[in-house]
Design a protein around this motif. Structure first.
Motif, short mmCIF file in Angstrom:
data_model
loop_
_atom_site.label_atom_id
_atom_site.label_comp_id
_atom_site.label_asym_id
_atom_site.label_seq_id
_atom_site.Cartn_x
_atom_site.Cartn_y
_atom_site.Cartn_z
N ARG A 65 40.95 33.93 37.09
CA ARG A 65 41.87 35.05 37.36
C ARG A 65 43.22 34.82 36.71
N ARG A 66 43.71 33.60 36.74
CA ARG A 66 44.99 33.29 36.09
C ARG A 66 44.91 33.50 34.58
N GLU A 69 45.01 37.22 33.84
CA GLU A 69 46.34 37.78 33.98
C GLU A 69 47.17 37.54 32.73
N ARG A 72 46.72 40.14 29.76
CA ARG A 72 47.20 41.54 29.91
C ARG A 72 48.54 41.73 29.32
#
Length: 72
Positions: A65-66, A69, A72
């Motif tokens: 998930r990191r 992020e 993006r």
């Protein structure tokens, strides 16, 4: 109805895992060294073996998930 090759491979793998799981449990270090020792130690080892994959999976999800992020 015929199964696709990937589905058939998954089904066979699941069947083999289900059939071989009891043998793996007999080979577990906590079970193999069952000499009537401390039940607290045995519970701690068993708990660690059960919870460790969940902890590794949680860390992997966090890292993925990191990384997403940052894209993006």
């Amino acid at each position: 109805m015929t199964m696709r090759p990937v589905a058939a491979l998954l089904a066979v793998s699941t069947l083999l895992l289900a059939l071989l799981a009891p043998r793996a449990a007999l080979a577990c270090p906590a079970c193999a060294a069952n000499d009537g020792g401390s039940t607290v130690l045995r519970a701690a080892v068993l708990g660690t073996m059960i919870l460790l994959p969940w902890a590794v999976g949680g860390i992997a999800v966090h890292v993925i998930r990191r990384l997403n992020e940052g894209e993006r």
